[in-house]
Write an enzyme that holds these catalytic residues in place. Structure first.
Site, PDB file in Angstrom:
ATOM      1  N   GLY A 133      25.746 -11.877 -33.905  1.00 22.47           N
ATOM      2  CA  GLY A 133      26.505 -13.117 -33.802  1.00 22.47           C
ATOM      3  C   GLY A 133      25.802 -14.264 -33.093  1.00 22.47           C
ATOM      4  N   HIS A 134      25.105 -13.939 -31.995  1.00 22.88           N
ATOM      5  CA  HIS A 134      24.611 -15.033 -31.151  1.00 22.88           C
ATOM      6  C   HIS A 134      23.386 -15.733 -31.715  1.00 22.88           C
ATOM      7  CE1 HIS A 134      21.064 -13.009 -29.175  1.00 22.88           C
ATOM      8  NE2 HIS A 134      21.662 -11.980 -29.704  1.00 22.88           N
ATOM      9  N   GLY A 150      22.880  -6.877 -32.890  1.00 24.68           N
ATOM     10  CA  GLY A 150      21.855  -6.545 -33.865  1.00 24.68           C
ATOM     11  C   GLY A 150      21.150  -5.235 -33.537  1.00 24.68           C
ATOM     12  N   SER A 151      20.914  -4.988 -32.261  1.00 29.32           N
ATOM     13  CA  SER A 151      20.197  -3.767 -31.886  1.00 29.32           C
ATOM     14  C   SER A 151      20.990  -2.531 -32.278  1.00 29.32           C
ATOM     15  CB  SER A 151      19.938  -3.742 -30.378  1.00 29.32           C
ATOM     16  OG  SER A 151      19.180  -4.866 -29.991  1.00 29.32           O
ATOM     17  N   THR A 188      37.296   0.361 -28.622  1.00 31.58           N
ATOM     18  CA  THR A 188      38.220  -0.745 -28.827  1.00 31.58           C
ATOM     19  C   THR A 188      37.431  -1.973 -29.263  1.00 31.58           C
ATOM     20  OG1 THR A 188      39.658   0.162 -27.147  1.00 31.58           O
ATOM     21  CG2 THR A 188      39.999  -2.152 -27.709  1.00 31.58           C
ATOM     22  N   CYS A 201      13.118 -10.870 -25.409  1.00 35.22           N
ATOM     23  CA  CYS A 201      13.532  -9.595 -24.846  1.00 35.22           C
ATOM     24  C   CYS A 201      12.350  -8.783 -24.356  1.00 35.22           C
ATOM     25  CB  CYS A 201      14.343  -8.811 -25.846  1.00 35.22           C
ATOM     26  SG  CYS A 201      13.502  -8.569 -27.369  1.00 35.22           S
TER      27      CYS A 201
HETATM   28  C1  LIG Z   1      40.121   7.709 -21.166  1.00 32.58           C
HETATM   29  C2  LIG Z   1      39.442   6.784 -22.108  1.00 32.58           C
HETATM   30  N1  LIG Z   1      38.133   6.957 -22.394  1.00 32.58           N
HETATM   31  C3  LIG Z   1      37.470   6.139 -23.226  1.00 32.58           C
HETATM   32  C4  LIG Z   1      38.096   5.092 -23.845  1.00 32.58           C
HETATM   33  C5  LIG Z   1      37.301   4.240 -24.761  1.00 32.58           C
HETATM   34  O1  LIG Z   1      37.134   2.950 -24.278  1.00 32.58           O
HETATM   35  P1  LIG Z   1      36.763   1.767 -25.269  1.00 32.58           P
HETATM   36  O2  LIG Z   1      37.833   1.748 -26.319  1.00 32.58           O
HETATM   37  O3  LIG Z   1      36.751   0.556 -24.445  1.00 32.58           O
HETATM   38  O4  LIG Z   1      35.454   2.097 -25.875  1.00 32.58           O
HETATM   39  C6  LIG Z   1      39.474   4.872 -23.597  1.00 32.58           C
HETATM   40  C7  LIG Z   1      40.270   3.802 -24.224  1.00 32.58           C
HETATM   41  O5  LIG Z   1      40.285   3.485 -25.358  1.00 32.58           O
HETATM   42  C8  LIG Z   1      40.151   5.740 -22.705  1.00 32.58           C
HETATM   43  O6  LIG Z   1      41.442   5.566 -22.433  1.00 32.58           O
HETATM   44  C1  LIG Z   2      14.856  -9.641 -35.639  1.00 29.33           C
HETATM   45  C2  LIG Z   2      15.781  -9.191 -34.563  1.00 29.33           C
HETATM   46  N1  LIG Z   2      16.330  -7.963 -34.647  1.00 29.33           N
HETATM   47  C3  LIG Z   2      17.170  -7.510 -33.718  1.00 29.33           C
HETATM   48  C4  LIG Z   2      17.511  -8.265 -32.630  1.00 29.33           C
HETATM   49  C5  LIG Z   2      18.458  -7.685 -31.637  1.00 29.33           C
HETATM   50  O1  LIG Z   2      19.682  -8.349 -31.620  1.00 29.33           O
HETATM   51  P1  LIG Z   2      20.621  -8.224 -30.333  1.00 29.33           P
HETATM   52  O2  LIG Z   2      19.814  -8.679 -29.189  1.00 29.33           O
HETATM   53  O3  LIG Z   2      21.767  -9.110 -30.629  1.00 29.33           O
HETATM   54  O4  LIG Z   2      20.996  -6.799 -30.202  1.00 29.33           O
HETATM   55  C6  LIG Z   2      16.943  -9.557 -32.491  1.00 29.33           C
HETATM   56  C7  LIG Z   2      17.219 -10.453 -31.354  1.00 29.33           C
HETATM   57  O5  LIG Z   2      17.218 -10.153 -30.205  1.00 29.33           O
HETATM   58  C8  LIG Z   2      16.065 -10.020 -33.488  1.00 29.33           C
HETATM   59  O6  LIG Z   2      15.518 -11.234 -33.402  1.00 29.33           O
END
Ligand SMILES: Cc1ncc(COP(=O)(O)O)c(C=O)c1O
Ligand SMILES: Cc1ncc(COP(=O)(O)O)c(C=O)c1O
Ligand code: FES
Ligand code: FES
Lengths: 140, 384, 384, 140
Positions: free
Chosen positions: C199-200, C69-70, C236, C323
């Site tokens: 999601g959570h 969410g953040s 990814t 938080c």
């Molecule tokens: C060298 C390198 N940097 C950054 C990334 C980005 O990582 P991620 O996809 O987990 O954000 C990757 C792979 O996708 C990578 O091979």
């Molecule tokens: C109203 C609201 N906005 C944003 C967030 C942020 O979500 P997250 O912690 O999954 O990034 C929360 C919960 O922490 C929330 O209650």
């Protein structure tokens, strides 16, 4: 899957791959820099495509498009060949991913380039406007 | 199935999955919560932080968890740039074959007025410390150079660059996404100021990564909000993911010499076999490369059709980097090492891990030449 | 254990976990990879996107997956601000009791020269559409107002604000992190331009969220890099997390009326019972509140000690938002609805879900007054 | 856990909670706005703390710190009381989280304020510098 069953079938079992020894028309479009080149060989008997072969350097959808395009024009009259569109090729393949549509464009253009070559070689008059410029930039 | 695309992503290890499961089941507390269920999660985070720190030879308070390598790269570079700008320094040095997470961030900074020097990586796929030394000016606020390249696997002289940057008082960030868990890393000894890694590249889960930031270097949040990660990265923590990543990294680091020996033997056999294919060429330096990386260009064919045919034969491989497969352009990495466009299209990357076997290498060495032959026969640019 | 902190985080549902497991085990491909294993992951993402879109009543191409969410809040607001600035508009309207993910992002924008109006939320914890209407100027580029508040559970008149913003041609973002899966949301009918969820908060996994952005509204990446999420969010993809979130959201939406009936009955019983404690007061509007939210302030005591004692009695609750528990300041939400500092320190939030039972409510109604009595007896500010 | 076992023990079973009916000195520090108030009652016999009680409005660590501080001064001479430091209180509790250290400061200050009150009430001379200003801002 990225590609339809139809695309994969034509990619795995491309129809009409190869060259014709004494073609009546040859068309080559695309360029290696872009990663796609298609070459179409036509044999023409009484204004009909009696045989067709292709060679393609390119991705899965380029190979499938070439294969499908050759199937679509084989045995057809030159007027019918002239009516071939990239849309028809893509549809016959049950669609292509958006960023791969250019491959069907390339297939249409290769066929038309071969036809134009046939007209040129045999000094048959045609309307040059029918043959849109075959340009790598156009399909990006 | 032969999985030979470990540079794109890896299979989650059993150890990592087992470490995660409690946090996906009963231990679901929010680490910011006071009660025991929350504190249990907070402790899991603390342990994971210690584990990651141990693997990099740094302190736990120097580790910030992120959602992956891309986020870590973005945050490190933007943060260093902000710090630079505050001191009137707006020059950044990098290389022409960084990951897009780095290159696109640098492009964004260029639009904001930063000057970026992208060093040439030569045909070997390596920069030299001298190049870095010559590029540093009084205006330089950051050097960001990847530890090892994701496509061609070449390893950069990180320790030398680190020493140099420290001497010249310039921040040094390295994208170690491909290196962490695969190479011995010691951020202290190598004078690394900031380092990015990503869980799924060493048999950890996807969607979680870490940023190391040396104590004393200010870090600006990329994601603002709650007080998580000592106020440097907001958002409820991906507890299971973090725990899984730490477990995977520990497992990888604990077995590093053993895995390196095994994987590089497989790699060398594969390279030797593919070397026999005419009009093909290994990409990148033969010696300074990741244990699992095999990267070739084959003339006359195009990568995607090769991959699809290999997939039909049960071989998972890649052509250029996976994340750019939506693009039609040939890999910027291969262009950077001087491959012509038409040759760069015909690239094949096989990236191995310790689970690959010699039999698999044999199968690949049987299938790949067949596929290349088949495609070359269909290719109008191939002179038969 | 009685878990009554579902606004902080929720237990992952069995359905969600089962949906995730294949992607944590055998289906580990990178969705950007061409071969079948990768395409299997890509299809899982496409299905998850469709599921989330169905729940919000929008199109799948309007959904972007994030790390929570953040991140979604940060990206939505920064992106809207960039767009506003490009059009010469630098005024943003929000409320004084948004989540810090929103407030801190707005503070960052203020430093960049934006003007931010934070609307008063009154003792009820609600803004009125009139307040929004009056605050909009020709310079306004964004209205961002949360769907429901995380601490006191009050629901805002989103549809009315949405209509108004659409009429006045101002972008409308809503932080629906507490609402998604708990309230019926229809982004089209409610004229919402951008919406964040996490999601959570609805029995999905931690570390994954989504941002809805109406078709035609440009979105700027927060994390730059690869081509994932149609080039709007690099990295990814957290495939297992995304699949789990979608499964959880679908489950929540499928059972919405049933869960709402059950949970709000428990809530009302709890509120009625706690209302009997002297010198306590319900926070926020009694009617326009989330089905599971119970929030009180009790004079003469401090929240943390209450939580620790409740934990000893097996009750997981919170005081203010989880938080911010690293902070000593009382909740900005409680101050925003006019609670004095000393009273705001004595807050208790119980947030229920469909797994809570009436017996649990009975236990809480027995234990909580005892704990409050005990602490008040120890308190020098409590006149016995 | 956020807190050590020692903190939790003193939090769960605070020693010396309550008030003294006829105290010789009373100290109250902190303020409700900040969420912490501590009040210490001293009974003093022959320059020795013969009894001590506390009331606290505050977090777990504030309650534990009060409890520990009262234990540490009970039966001690006033000179020893004067030597009480917040550090000693925190250490006796096996440490406090960084953002909770101010609670031990508060405990020290409450004890000193009570002692000062005793001196003031009984017109006993002391060096005012020994009693640092008790200020809410100081511990943030
Ligand atoms: C060298 C390198 N940097 C950054 C990334 C980005 O990582 P991620 O996809 O987990 O954000 C990757 C792979 O996708 C990578 O091979
Ligand atoms: C109203 C609201 N906005 C944003 C967030 C942020 O979500 P997250 O912690 O999954 O990034 C929360 C919960 O922490 C929330 O209650
Ligand atoms: S890519 Fe070269 S013709 Fe389109
Ligand atoms: S918080 Fe009030 S005295 Fe420190």
């Amino acid at each position: 899957m990225l590609y339809s069953e139809k695309v994969m079938d034509h990619f795995r079992h491309p129809r009409n791959v190869g060259i014709l020894e004494h073609p009546d028309g040859v068309g080559e479009v695309g360029n290696a820099k872009c990663g796609d080149i298609m070459k179409i060989y036509l044999k023409i008997d009484q204004d009909t495509v009696s045989d067709v072969k292709f060679e393609t350097f390119g991705c899965g959808s380029a190979i499938a498009s070439s294969s499908m395009a050759t199937e679509m024009i084989k045995g057809k009259s030159l007027d019918e060949v002239m009516d071939l569109t990239n849309k028809a090729v893509a549809e016959a393949l049950d669609g292509l991913p958006a960023h791969k549509l250019h491959c069907s464009v390339l297939a249409e253009e290769a066929v038309k380039a071969a036809l134009k070559d046939y007209y040129d070689r045999h000094n048959i008059a045609y309307d040059p406007k029918q043959f849109s410029s075959i340009d790598c930039e156009g399909c990006h | 199935m032969i999985y030979a695309d470990n540079a794109a992503t890896t299979k989650l290890s059993g150890t990592a999955l087992n470490a995660m499961l409690p946090y996906l089941r009963e231990a679901y507390g929010n680490p910011s919560s006071l009660y025991s269920l929350g504190q249990q999660a907070a402790e899991a985070l603390a342990e994971a932080r210690q584990t990651v720190a141990d693997c990099l030879h740094c302190r736990p308070e120097e580790i910030y968890f992120t959602s992956g390598g891309s986020e870590a790269d973005n945050q490190a570079i933007l943060s260093a740039a902000r710090r630079g700008k505050a001191r009137g320094k707006t020059h950044i040095i990098s290389t022409s074959f960084e990951h897009h997470a780095v290159l696109h961030t640098l492009q964004k900074l260029e639009k904001e007025g930063f000057t970026v020097t992208l060093l040439d990586v030569h045909e070997t796929g390596r920069v030299t410390p001298q190049q870095v030394a010559e590029a540093i000016t009084d205006d330089t606020c950051l050097v960001t150079i990847m530890y090892a390249n994701n496509e061609i696997g070449t390893i950069q002289p990180i320790a030398d660059i680190g020493r140099l940057c420290r001497e010249r008082n310039v921040l040094f960030h390295t994208d170690a996404v491909q290196a962490a868990g695969h190479l011995e890393i010691d951020v202290g000894r190598e004078n690394i100021d900031m380092l990015s890694l990503s869980g799924h590249k060493f048999h950890g889960p996807k969607g979680v990564g870490a940023l190391y930031v040396r104590k004393g270097i200010p870090l600006t949040p990329l994601i603002e909000g709650g007080a998580q990660e000592r106020r440097k990265r907001a958002g409820t923590e991906n507890v299971a993911g973090i725990v899984g990543m730490a477990a995977a990294l520990k497992e990888a680091c604990d077995h590093l010499p053993e895995h390196t020996a095994k994987v590089s033997a497989l790699r060398d056999k594969l390279i030797a076999g593919l070397d026999a294919i005419p009009h093909g060429a290994l990409n990148g330096d033969r010696n300074h490369r990741l244990p699992g990386n095999v990267s070739f260009c084959f003339e006359g064919i195009e990568g995607e059709s090769m991959l699809l045919l290999l997939d039909d034969r049960g071989i998972c491989a890649s052509s250029g980097s996976a994340c750019t497969s939506g693009s039609l352009d040939p890999s910027h990495v291969l262009l950077a090492i001087g491959r012509p466009h038409e040759v760069a299209h015909g690239s094949l990357r096989l990236s191995l891990c310790e689970e690959n076997t010699e039999q698999e290498v044999d199968v690949m060495l049987r299938e790949i030449p067949q596929v290349i032959d088949y495609l070359r026969n269909m290719s109008p640019v191939w002179r038969k």
